[in-house]
Design an enzyme around this catalytic site. Structure first.
Site, PDB file in Angstrom:
ATOM      1  N   PHE A 119       1.292   5.138   0.660  1.00 18.56           N
ATOM      2  CA  PHE A 119       0.719   6.216   1.463  1.00 18.56           C
ATOM      3  C   PHE A 119       1.374   7.544   1.063  1.00 18.56           C
ATOM      4  O   PHE A 119       2.560   7.564   0.700  1.00 18.56           O
ATOM      5  CB  PHE A 119       0.996   5.986   2.959  1.00 18.56           C
TER       6      PHE A 119
ATOM      7  N   THR B  57       0.854  -1.190   0.000  1.00 21.75           N
ATOM      8  CA  THR B  57       0.000   0.000   0.000  1.00 21.75           C
ATOM      9  C   THR B  57       0.887   1.237   0.000  1.00 21.75           C
ATOM     10  O   THR B  57       1.881   1.299   0.735  1.00 21.75           O
ATOM     11  CB  THR B  57      -0.935   0.028   1.224  1.00 21.75           C
TER      12      THR B  57
HETATM   13  O1  LIG Z   1      -7.282   0.184   8.087  1.00 21.87           O
HETATM   14  C1  LIG Z   1      -6.049   0.327   8.095  1.00 21.87           C
HETATM   15  O2  LIG Z   1      -5.280  -0.269   8.837  1.00 21.87           O
HETATM   16  C2  LIG Z   1      -5.494   1.298   7.147  1.00 21.87           C
HETATM   17  O3  LIG Z   1      -4.404   1.726   7.298  1.00 21.87           O
HETATM   18  C3  LIG Z   1      -6.333   1.611   5.934  1.00 21.87           C
HETATM   19  C4  LIG Z   1      -5.900   0.784   4.745  1.00 21.87           C
HETATM   20  C5  LIG Z   1      -6.558   1.402   3.528  1.00 21.87           C
HETATM   21  O4  LIG Z   1      -7.310   2.392   3.641  1.00 21.87           O
HETATM   22  O5  LIG Z   1      -6.313   0.868   2.454  1.00 21.87           O
HETATM   23  C6  LIG Z   1      -4.467   0.873   4.512  1.00 21.87           C
HETATM   24  C7  LIG Z   1      -3.685  -0.191   4.193  1.00 21.87           C
HETATM   25  C8  LIG Z   1      -4.276  -1.503   3.934  1.00 21.87           C
HETATM   26  O6  LIG Z   1      -4.214  -1.737   2.558  1.00 21.87           O
HETATM   27  C9  LIG Z   1      -5.632  -1.648   4.440  1.00 21.87           C
HETATM   28  C10 LIG Z   1      -6.357  -0.572   4.853  1.00 21.87           C
END
Ligand SMILES: O=C(O)C(=O)C[C@]1(C(=O)O)C=C[C@@H](O)C=C1
Length: 367
Positions: A252, A250
């Site tokens: 950010f 992911t």
């Molecule tokens: O809910 C979390 O732990 C987040 O950080 C959010 C979140 C997202 O919004 O995509 C971030 C990373 C992961 O892919 C899963 C969820």
């Protein structure tokens, strides 16, 4: 339908902006040295020199003025940085903040809007925003958020997300009827959850899901969350790395009130958003301004805006409702300190209806 209480346990009260403001203005513990043993300035000793009346007797007790050296020596580990994120402690957004600023103070927020407002109101220094995932793709609603606020992208974090299946101590796999988590996390573990044959229930964030299972003592419910969430909320890890794709990354964005000064000392990325007038080849022309200058694009995303006028905050900072057919988001691998990037944007500006640089920031590799 599973009826989960919407409240959060007292232990991890998410910060709304109001709560953040209170924390921000509540006077911190008076950490000045205890001077109760010293006589008040200019009171006890009549023979005291007038010059010292009304002044501290021992100047060494006064805080030392900051010097340029102090500012230069500000550690890059974020030890004095406050970073807001959406979710509860143990969320991957928090992990992303700690990866970029290992010693920062992370501030959980109810939603992304609160995290953005916390930065705008000087309650925190930065905010972390998940923007895309290698399995789930772009998180579109967060792109729109970028446009509705005047924050700048000052960094990116590529985080390897390893999802765990968390349960109450004693719960076995065969006991599970449902699994709770953030929709993105549920999507990233689609295969595993299908094999388990469980009902998938959305939660606001992964750590929030773990907290609900723990605080409501849900023996037939699991949570997809991080191993850190298991520690925080006292849950067992029934299975690790349950994501469908091992390389579950992911990305950010780190957002701040002020942009960073782009350099050329390391690889940089620049993120922009623009619109184009209708017409054949317009997008080709737009992409050509980069290709002709040897600039590599790492992302292009189009967002239809036919029916929803977007109140965009442009450089005049006045902001107004504008109607676009499509918004185009592009990330490219060049720093705005490079003439080729400046010339490319100058060229694009000639035929873009609207153009905004969302930020120029150092690229983050996957460590
Ligand atoms: O809910 C979390 O732990 C987040 O950080 C959010 C979140 C997202 O919004 O995509 C971030 C990373 C992961 O892919 C899963 C969820």
């Amino acid at each position: 339908m599973l009826d989960f209480p919407s409240g959060k346990s007292k232990k991890w009260e998410c910060c709304s902006v109001g709560a953040l403001a209170q924390r921000a203005i509540t006077p911190v513990e008076d950490d000045r040295p205890d001077t109760s043993g010293l006589e008040p300035a200019g009171a006890a000793d009549p023979t005291q020199d007038d010059q010292s009346k009304g002044f501290h007797k021992d100047l060494s007790l006064l805080p030392k003025p900051l010097s340029a050296a102090d500012l230069l020596s500000t550690p890059n580990d974020g030890s004095r940085v406050r970073v807001a994120y959406q979710g509860l402690p143990g969320a991957y957004s928090e992990a992303a903040a700690l990866k970029r600023y290992p010693k920062c103070e992370t501030v959980p927020c109810d939603d992304f809007e609160a995290a953005f407002k916390a930065v705008e109101l000087w309650l925190v220094d930065k905010a972390v925003l998940p923007i895309e995932n290698s399995v789930g793709g772009s998180i579109h609603r967060n792109y729109d958020l970028l446009l509705r606020h005047r924050l700048h992208i000052v960094g990116e974090v590529q985080l390897q997300v390893n999802h765990c299946l968390l349960v109450l101590p004693g719960t076995r796999q065969e006991d599970l009827k449902r699994v709770l988590s953030h929709p993105q996390a549920l999507a990233q573990c689609e295969m595993t959850l299908m094999k388990l044959g469980v009902i998938r229930v959305s939660a606001e964030d992964t750590a929030g899901a773990a907290q609900i299972v723990a605080s409501n003592n849900l023996r037939d419910t699991g949570a997809v969350a991080s191993s850190r969430a298991a520690e925080i909320y006292g849950l067992n890890i029934l299975a690790e790395k349950i994501q469908d794709d091992d390389d579950n990354i992911t990305r950010f964005l780190i957002l701040a009130r002020e942009p960073i000064i782009p350099g050329t000392d390391r690889p940089y990325k620049t993120s922009i958003v623009f619109t184009l007038e209708e017409g054949p080849g317009m997008l080709f022309k737009a992409l050509a301004v980069f290709a002709l200058r040897g600039i590599n694009l790492t992302k292009i995303e189009s967002r239809p805006q036919r029916k929803r006028p977007l109140r965009v905050v442009d450089d005049s900072n006045k902001g107004s409702a504008k109607y676009f057919d499509y918004l185009f988001y592009i990330d490219f691998e060049a720093s705005m300190a490079e003439p080729r990037a400046q010339h490319a944007l100058g060229h694009l500006q000639e035929f873009a209806g609207f153009l905004r640089v969302l930020g120029c920031y150092p690229s983050d590799g996957i460590q």
